[in-house]
Design a protein around this motif. Structure first.
Motif, PDB file in Angstrom:
ATOM      1  N   PRO A  63       0.785  -1.060  -0.060  1.00  0.00           N
ATOM      2  CA  PRO A  63      -0.075  -0.123   0.120  1.00  0.00           C
ATOM      3  C   PRO A  63       1.006   1.267  -0.039  1.00  0.00           C
ATOM      4  O   PRO A  63       1.935   1.380   0.749  1.00  0.00           O
ATOM      5  CB  PRO A  63      -0.773  -0.160   1.314  1.00  0.00           C
ATOM      6  N   LEU A  64       0.421   2.338  -0.732  1.00  0.00           N
ATOM      7  CA  LEU A  64       1.044   3.513  -0.786  1.00  0.00           C
ATOM      8  C   LEU A  64       0.261   4.576  -0.500  1.00  0.00           C
ATOM      9  O   LEU A  64      -1.206   4.513  -0.585  1.00  0.00           O
ATOM     10  CB  LEU A  64       1.624   3.794  -2.497  1.00  0.00           C
ATOM     11  N   THR A  65       0.686   5.889  -0.002  1.00  0.00           N
ATOM     12  CA  THR A  65      -0.049   6.842   0.385  1.00  0.00           C
ATOM     13  C   THR A  65      -0.201   8.020  -0.719  1.00  0.00           C
ATOM     14  O   THR A  65       0.559   7.642  -1.805  1.00  0.00           O
ATOM     15  CB  THR A  65       0.317   7.311   1.772  1.00  0.00           C
ATOM     16  N   LEU A  70       6.558   7.733  -6.772  1.00  0.00           N
ATOM     17  CA  LEU A  70       6.744   6.408  -7.582  1.00  0.00           C
ATOM     18  C   LEU A  70       8.083   6.670  -8.253  1.00  0.00           C
ATOM     19  O   LEU A  70       8.137   7.821  -9.088  1.00  0.00           O
ATOM     20  CB  LEU A  70       5.609   6.210  -8.738  1.00  0.00           C
ATOM     21  N   SER A  71       8.920   5.726  -8.416  1.00  0.00           N
ATOM     22  CA  SER A  71      10.218   5.938  -9.080  1.00  0.00           C
ATOM     23  C   SER A  71      10.761   4.629  -9.428  1.00  0.00           C
ATOM     24  O   SER A  71      10.859   3.674  -8.719  1.00  0.00           O
ATOM     25  CB  SER A  71      11.163   6.832  -8.344  1.00  0.00           C
ATOM     26  N   TRP A  72      11.028   4.464 -10.834  1.00  0.00           N
ATOM     27  CA  TRP A  72      11.549   3.118 -11.183  1.00  0.00           C
ATOM     28  C   TRP A  72      12.403   3.232 -12.452  1.00  0.00           C
ATOM     29  O   TRP A  72      11.711   3.775 -13.289  1.00  0.00           O
ATOM     30  CB  TRP A  72      10.372   2.130 -11.157  1.00  0.00           C
ATOM     31  N   GLY A 130      -4.543   9.536  -9.629  1.00  0.00           N
ATOM     32  CA  GLY A 130      -4.953  10.031  -8.229  1.00  0.00           C
ATOM     33  C   GLY A 130      -4.154   9.742  -7.030  1.00  0.00           C
ATOM     34  O   GLY A 130      -3.364   9.092  -7.113  1.00  0.00           O
ATOM     35  N   LYS A 131      -4.658  10.588  -6.214  1.00  0.00           N
ATOM     36  CA  LYS A 131      -3.690  10.557  -4.719  1.00  0.00           C
ATOM     37  C   LYS A 131      -4.444   9.450  -3.978  1.00  0.00           C
ATOM     38  O   LYS A 131      -3.635   9.024  -2.931  1.00  0.00           O
ATOM     39  CB  LYS A 131      -3.433  11.983  -4.176  1.00  0.00           C
ATOM     40  N   SER A 144      -1.009   2.480  -5.727  1.00  0.00           N
ATOM     41  CA  SER A 144      -0.156   1.042  -5.171  1.00  0.00           C
ATOM     42  C   SER A 144      -0.388   0.022  -6.491  1.00  0.00           C
ATOM     43  O   SER A 144       0.977  -0.641  -6.552  1.00  0.00           O
ATOM     44  CB  SER A 144      -1.003   0.731  -4.257  1.00  0.00           C
ATOM     45  N   TYR A 145      -1.327  -0.126  -6.943  1.00  0.00           N
ATOM     46  CA  TYR A 145      -1.359  -1.148  -8.122  1.00  0.00           C
ATOM     47  C   TYR A 145      -0.347  -0.644  -9.490  1.00  0.00           C
ATOM     48  O   TYR A 145       0.170  -1.486  -9.952  1.00  0.00           O
ATOM     49  CB  TYR A 145      -2.654  -1.555  -8.797  1.00  0.00           C
ATOM     50  N   LEU A 146      -0.631   0.337  -9.688  1.00  0.00           N
ATOM     51  CA  LEU A 146       0.328   1.037 -10.952  1.00  0.00           C
ATOM     52  C   LEU A 146       1.661   0.693 -10.629  1.00  0.00           C
ATOM     53  O   LEU A 146       2.419   0.498 -11.566  1.00  0.00           O
ATOM     54  CB  LEU A 146       0.092   2.173 -11.268  1.00  0.00           C
TER      55      LEU A 146
END
Length: 193
Positions: A63-65, A70-72, A130-131, A144-146
Motif C-alpha cells: 500500500p502507498l499513500t 513512484l520511481s523506477w 489520483g492520490k 499502489s497497483y500501478l
C-alpha cells in the motif's frame, strides 16, 4: 413519346431475343441446418473461457499513500534520460486517466494503453491515477497497483511521479520502449548499425 419508326427499330434489334424462364437471382437465404462445424465451434466457444492475455497481476500489493513518490527504471537507462523524465522535460505524447475506475478496469486500461503507445511509437506518456486522499484508510489504491504493474510490462523502461503542474504524486510519467521502426529510423539518421 416514341415514334413508329423508333418502335419498329427497337423490335428489329430485339429479334431473336427470348425471355429467361428461370429466375436469374442468387439464393441468399441462410441455411436452416447447422453444420457439424458450426455446432463444434459453438460448443468450443461456450466451453472455453476467454483467454486473458493481460500479464498484469491483480493480487496483493504494497500500500502507498497520497504523498509517496513512484520511481523506477530498468537497468541500462541513462542517468540523464531518467532525470529528464523525472523533471517532466519530455513532451507528453499521450494521457490515460484512471480516476473513478475499479482496479480491474484500471488493469485492462493500463495494459491496453501501454501496448497502444508502443505500437504507435509514443515514448513519453502520463498516467493520472489520483492520490487517494479521500480514502478513509489513506491508501492510494490505484497508485499502489500501478507501481506494481508498470515494471511487469516489458515496453515500460522507466517511470516517475509527475511534477506538481502535471498532477504531482497523483500522476506518473512513463517512458515507453522504442519500437523497431523508431530504432531503424535512428540507425538510418545516425549512420550506425
Amino acid at each position: 413519346m416514341t415514334t413508329k419508326e423508333e418502335r419498329l427499330s427497337f423490335l428489329e434489334e430485339m429479334e431473336g431475343v427470348r425471355r429467361i424462364r428461370r429466375s436469374n437471382r442468387a439464393d441468399v437465404k441462410k441455411p436452416r441446418e447447422l453444420t457439424p462445424g458450426h455446432l463444434e465451434r459453438q460448443r468450443a466457444a461456450l466451453a472455453k473461457p476467454a483467454l486473458d492475455r493481460n500479464p498484469l497481476t491483480a493480487d496483493v500489493v504494497d500500500p502507498l499513500t497520497a504523498h509517496d513518490i513512484l520511481s523506477w527504471q530498468r537497468p541500462g537507462i541513462q542517468h540523464g534520460v531518467f532525470k529528464k523524465l523525472r523533471l517532466g522535460q519530455y513532451p507528453i505524447e499521450a494521457r490515460l486517466d484512471l480516476h473513478r475506475m475499479t482496479v480491474e478496469e484500471a488493469r485492462r486500461e493500463v495494459y491496453g494503453f501501454v501496448q497502444d503507445c508502443a505500437r504507435y511509437g509514443l515514448r513519453s506518456v502520463i498516467i493520472l491515477h489520483g492520490k487517494g486522499e479521500r480514502n478513509p484508510d489513506g491508501i492510494a489504491q490505484l497508485k499502489s497497483y500501478l507501481a506494481k504493474w508498470l515494471p511487469e510490462l516489458d515496453d515500460v523502461l522507466a517511470f516517475h511521479s509527475a511534477q506538481k503542474h502535471h498532477g504531482g504524486t497523483g500522476a506518473v510519467y512513463v517512458m515507453i520502449r522504442k519500437g523497431e521502426r523508431q530504432k531503424q529510423a535512428n540507425r538510418e539518421r545516425h549512420g550506425s548499425r
